[in-house]
Enzyme design. Sequence first.
Site, PDB file in Angstrom:
ATOM      1  N   GLU A 173     -26.190  41.554 102.387  1.00  0.00           N
ATOM      2  CA  GLU A 173     -26.154  40.584 102.264  1.00  0.00           C
ATOM      3  C   GLU A 173     -24.977  40.084 103.631  1.00  0.00           C
ATOM      4  O   GLU A 173     -24.010  39.729 102.366  1.00  0.00           O
ATOM      5  CB  GLU A 173     -25.915  40.496 100.787  1.00  0.00           C
ATOM      6  CG  GLU A 173     -26.989  40.967  99.731  1.00  0.00           C
ATOM      7  CD  GLU A 173     -26.978  40.969  98.189  1.00  0.00           C
ATOM      8  OE1 GLU A 173     -25.595  41.002  97.885  1.00  0.00           O
ATOM      9  OE2 GLU A 173     -27.545  41.518  97.651  1.00  0.00           O
ATOM     10  N   GLU A 357     -32.586  46.405  96.667  1.00  0.00           N
ATOM     11  CA  GLU A 357     -31.941  45.718  95.280  1.00  0.00           C
ATOM     12  C   GLU A 357     -32.579  45.174  94.536  1.00  0.00           C
ATOM     13  O   GLU A 357     -33.244  43.965  94.451  1.00  0.00           O
ATOM     14  CB  GLU A 357     -30.579  45.208  95.405  1.00  0.00           C
ATOM     15  CG  GLU A 357     -29.951  46.553  96.235  1.00  0.00           C
ATOM     16  CD  GLU A 357     -28.380  45.223  96.188  1.00  0.00           C
ATOM     17  OE1 GLU A 357     -28.067  44.806  95.308  1.00  0.00           O
ATOM     18  OE2 GLU A 357     -27.499  45.748  96.734  1.00  0.00           O
TER      19      GLU A 357
HETATM   20  C1  GBH Z   1     -25.463  42.274  95.038  1.00  0.00           C
HETATM   21  O1  GBH Z   1     -25.447  40.828  94.954  1.00  0.00           O
HETATM   22  C2  GBH Z   1     -24.824  42.899  95.797  1.00  0.00           C
HETATM   23  O2  GBH Z   1     -25.697  43.699  96.520  1.00  0.00           O
HETATM   24  C3  GBH Z   1     -24.195  44.403  94.346  1.00  0.00           C
HETATM   25  O3  GBH Z   1     -22.887  45.060  95.074  1.00  0.00           O
HETATM   26  C4  GBH Z   1     -24.126  44.069  92.906  1.00  0.00           C
HETATM   27  O4  GBH Z   1     -23.244  45.017  92.293  1.00  0.00           O
HETATM   28  C5  GBH Z   1     -25.136  43.651  92.948  1.00  0.00           C
HETATM   29  O5  GBH Z   1     -26.114  42.224  93.554  1.00  0.00           O
HETATM   30  C6  GBH Z   1     -25.715  42.789  91.399  1.00  0.00           C
HETATM   31  O6  GBH Z   1     -24.974  41.945  91.345  1.00  0.00           O
HETATM   32  O7  GBH Z   1     -27.039  32.652  89.111  1.00  0.00           O
HETATM   33  O8  GBH Z   1     -29.161  32.996  88.525  1.00  0.00           O
HETATM   34  O9  GBH Z   1     -28.495  31.793  90.778  1.00  0.00           O
HETATM   35  C7  GBH Z   1     -26.523  40.023  94.543  1.00  0.00           C
HETATM   36  C8  GBH Z   1     -26.371  38.633  95.014  1.00  0.00           C
HETATM   37  C9  GBH Z   1     -25.575  36.372  94.352  1.00  0.00           C
HETATM   38  C10 GBH Z   1     -27.481  37.703  93.130  1.00  0.00           C
HETATM   39  C11 GBH Z   1     -25.757  35.218  93.060  1.00  0.00           C
HETATM   40  C12 GBH Z   1     -27.922  36.679  92.275  1.00  0.00           C
HETATM   41  C13 GBH Z   1     -27.251  34.493  91.665  1.00  0.00           C
HETATM   42  C14 GBH Z   1     -28.033  34.602  90.980  1.00  0.00           C
HETATM   43  N1  GBH Z   1     -26.833  37.718  94.347  1.00  0.00           N
HETATM   44  N2  GBH Z   1     -27.002  35.491  92.529  1.00  0.00           N
HETATM   45  S1  GBH Z   1     -29.127  32.832  89.672  1.00  0.00           S
END
Ligand code: GBH
Length: 451
Positions: A173, A357
């Site tokens: 990411e 994931e």
């Molecule tokens: C991942 O990131 C990571 O790789 C991991 O380490 C982490 O534990 C896991 O996800 C859980 O968080 O508010 O509905 O628009 C996730 C990256 C970025 C995904 C923000 C969701 C917002 C969703 N995230 N995004 S929303």
Amino acid sequence: DLIAPPADSPMRSRDFVFGCGTSSYQIEGATHTDGRLESIWDRFCATPGKVLRGENGDIACDHYHRLDEDLDILQRLGVDAYRFSIAWPRVMDAAGQPNAKGIAFYKRLLDGLGERGIKAFVTLYHWDLPQHLEDKGGWLNRETAYRFADYADLMSRKLAGHGDVAAWTTHNEPWCSAYLGYGDGHHAPGLKSNRWAAQAMHHLLLGHGLALPALRANAPQALHGIVANCAPGYADSDTAEDRDAASLFETYQNRWVLDPLLKGEYPADLWRLWKGCEPLVLDGDMDVIGRPIDYLGINFYSRAVLRSKGADTIAWVRHEGVERTTMDWEVYPQGMQDLFEAFKRDYPNLPPLYVTENGMSSHDGVDASGQVDDLQRQSYLKRHFAACSRAMANGVDVRGYFVWSLMDNFEWAFGYERRFGLVHVDFETQQRTLKRSALAYADFLRERAGR
Ligand code: GBH
């Protein structure tokens, strides 16, 4: 059956890889052990106000000291593969020399997986940059991309011959590292400028491309690729303005990372959103970034709904009455199918996909009978398996699926409050308890293997 993919799903093929994932800082703990250096997340957690309840990864799941127990849990789950990351500050000292003790831990991990017949998907960078590199500018400094390539070379040489590494991943990411780290400051190192985010992204992607030749040379048998967190954007109304807002969202969330990798250029409309934030790009950089990859990992959690707030400005719309997780993310499985089918249309050279994931956080507690009855997680996974199956039936080449996460862990800025695990962790006693979702996943995997 609460979790398994549909009976006719192509995901039931024995070639399809099922697994689960973790990352170093979120589970290992032992942050001062065996010469591990400080990472940007240690520093960030120690900065007041950055992480909920002031929590940090000092102990986390104490995985560094409980490796054998956790390997046995993976075996009990019956996964084909395990996705984990290496902590860069554990394996190299500040002079760039190998730290044998830190490296020994990952050799033991790979050997332990190999003995249990579990393939490894190894990620080099899941956000824990050595602090000494941040002190010289971190991902804003072009040098960091070259240091990353050195680190990738070292690890793929040192770990060769241990276990069965099916895939190397450069970055997990880069969007999060660049934007959350340098753009909005919610992640380490906590800097706030869209111009910095764009420059950090460029150096992250450059580091990815620079690392590929060494990875290929040192691990010719493995697949080599990168993992991006992507989400589809839907317009809140059918007006041209809202449709443009949804498209701008996808530019910022998906194309910012995927276009350089798969088209060799940044999407032009990103600079409508962030005027004047174009990074410094040297001659040849885009060729390095666009080097072919064997697979693309997608981390999928949710979708976004957007509306226009005037020229080149977008707003997130929050719908009431829809299913959400304890992260407050909407549960929208159809988004996975829509996203994958759009990728297939938009990128003629799209490599095979892995869902690296997918999973959800919920308030899971161990009940009086010693069970964690996480019904919503089972349903969440089942519906996303079905969405993935539909995309595959429509021609999208998906090769594997990793549930996030093996166990409850340090959820970054949200500390230990948000639980994503298949396995429950009591952070007082470090006791692990398989949730119902873990038992159901194991049942499905056993049935599929004909065991
Ligand atoms: C991942 O990131 C990571 O790789 C991991 O380490 C982490 O534990 C896991 O996800 C859980 O968080 O508010 O509905 O628009 C996730 C990256 C970025 C995904 C923000 C969701 C917002 C969703 N995230 N995004 S929303």
